[in-house]
Design a protein around this motif. Sequence first.
Motif, short mmCIF file in Angstrom:
data_model
loop_
_atom_site.label_atom_id
_atom_site.label_comp_id
_atom_site.label_asym_id
_atom_site.label_seq_id
_atom_site.Cartn_x
_atom_site.Cartn_y
_atom_site.Cartn_z
N HIS A 139 0.81 -1.22 0.00
CA HIS A 139 0.00 0.00 0.00
C HIS A 139 0.85 1.27 0.00
CE1 HIS A 139 -3.28 -2.73 1.23
NE2 HIS A 139 -2.38 -3.26 2.04
N SER A 140 2.16 1.12 0.04
CA SER A 140 3.05 2.27 0.22
C SER A 140 3.40 2.96 -1.09
CB SER A 140 4.34 1.83 0.91
OG SER A 140 5.26 2.91 0.97
N PRO A 141 3.24 4.30 -1.14
CA PRO A 141 3.68 5.04 -2.32
C PRO A 141 5.20 5.22 -2.37
CG PRO A 141 2.80 6.54 -0.69
CD PRO A 141 2.57 5.15 -0.17
N ASP A 142 5.88 4.85 -1.29
CA ASP A 142 7.33 4.99 -1.22
C ASP A 142 8.07 3.81 -1.84
OD1 ASP A 142 7.07 7.43 0.19
OD2 ASP A 142 6.88 6.35 2.09
N ILE A 143 7.34 2.75 -2.17
CA ILE A 143 7.94 1.56 -2.77
C ILE A 143 7.62 1.55 -4.26
CG2 ILE A 143 7.98 -0.96 -2.75
CD1 ILE A 143 7.18 -0.84 0.21
N PRO A 144 8.63 1.65 -5.12
CA PRO A 144 8.41 1.86 -6.56
C PRO A 144 7.54 0.81 -7.25
CG PRO A 144 10.70 2.29 -6.00
CD PRO A 144 10.07 1.71 -4.78
N CYS A 145 7.57 -0.45 -6.80
CA CYS A 145 6.85 -1.49 -7.52
C CYS A 145 5.37 -1.59 -7.15
CB CYS A 145 7.53 -2.84 -7.33
SG CYS A 145 7.56 -3.43 -5.61
N THR A 146 4.93 -0.93 -6.10
CA THR A 146 3.52 -0.98 -5.73
C THR A 146 2.70 -0.12 -6.67
OG1 THR A 146 3.59 0.92 -4.23
CG2 THR A 146 4.18 -1.24 -3.30
N LEU A 147 1.39 -0.29 -6.67
CA LEU A 147 0.54 0.56 -7.50
C LEU A 147 0.63 2.03 -7.07
CD1 LEU A 147 -1.49 0.91 -9.73
CD2 LEU A 147 -3.31 0.25 -8.14
N PRO A 148 0.52 2.34 -5.77
CA PRO A 148 0.71 3.74 -5.37
C PRO A 148 2.10 4.27 -5.72
CG PRO A 148 -0.34 2.51 -3.61
CD PRO A 148 0.11 1.50 -4.63
N GLY A 149 3.11 3.41 -5.64
CA GLY A 149 4.48 3.82 -5.96
C GLY A 149 4.64 4.15 -7.43
N GLN A 150 4.02 3.34 -8.30
CA GLN A 150 4.10 3.60 -9.74
C GLN A 150 3.37 4.89 -10.11
OE1 GLN A 150 3.49 -0.05 -12.29
NE2 GLN A 150 3.19 -1.00 -10.30
N VAL A 151 2.23 5.11 -9.47
CA VAL A 151 1.48 6.34 -9.74
C VAL A 151 2.27 7.56 -9.28
CG1 VAL A 151 -0.60 7.64 -9.15
CG2 VAL A 151 -0.76 5.21 -9.70
N ARG A 152 2.91 7.46 -8.13
CA ARG A 152 3.73 8.58 -7.66
C ARG A 152 4.86 8.86 -8.64
NH1 ARG A 152 6.47 8.99 -1.70
NH2 ARG A 152 4.41 9.91 -1.23
N ALA A 153 5.52 7.81 -9.13
CA ALA A 153 6.63 8.00 -10.06
C ALA A 153 6.16 8.71 -11.32
CB ALA A 153 7.25 6.66 -10.41
N ILE A 154 4.99 8.35 -11.81
CA ILE A 154 4.45 8.97 -13.03
C ILE A 154 4.12 10.44 -12.81
CG2 ILE A 154 2.48 8.97 -14.62
CD1 ILE A 154 2.42 5.86 -14.19
N THR A 155 3.41 10.73 -11.72
CA THR A 155 2.99 12.11 -11.48
C THR A 155 4.17 13.00 -11.14
OG1 THR A 155 2.47 11.53 -9.16
CG2 THR A 155 0.67 11.44 -10.76
#
Length: 235
Positions: A139-155
Amino acid sequence: MAAAVLAGAAGSAYVVTVVDRPKPVVVSHVAEVLDGETIEVRDGDRVTRFKLVNVDAPAASECLHQESAVKLAELLPEGTPITVVRDGPFVAVSTQDGTLVNAALIAAGLAVPSVNGTMFLDRAKEAHHSAAEQRKGLHSPDIPCTLPGQVRAITEAAAAVEAQPLKGTKTELTVAADTAKTAIGLVDQLAKPGGLTWDAVAPVDQTVLLAKVTKVVPTLYRKEAELRNVVKGLR
């Protein structure tokens, strides 16, 4: 009819007390943790392999696979005395301090609930909700491979390339264009949803995350094209 009473303990510990048949099978110790949802235990001279009930851990090709196995091994070091409660062909495992290991792994965000049994499903769902609220593991946006992490990287990539002036060195402009291209690649991956990284995120939250991506996609394509055109004109 068999029944179980589950009581939450402080923090991420979970207590399981079995009050009716079938009685728990007390196993002498853990022999080995094989992955994030499979263990072998030794009862006398016999070693038996068990799958954890209500636990779906990342497969070898999935995000946080290794971390899930490591966490389960931390919860169940070799030689740990455990109590096993069967739920159909699967089992719930608790340690001597009352920790329900199935729920503890999910509460760490390193597995999601699986509907392969009923006795402990509510506790698994409760642990999953806790992990989501605290943004742990999958669930963490700080981990690149998670869904929240991928979305953060894109934005974040979209914001970075949008901020890049078209007047700059060739290297600066090329790096910015490559950043946009990489982010577009991540967008393409998200166009094929599936797997545990998606299962970990509630459908309503998936919608919110994908809306963020949709909003910045035009910026990524436009800015990459602009940057490439400028680079072509530089010597």
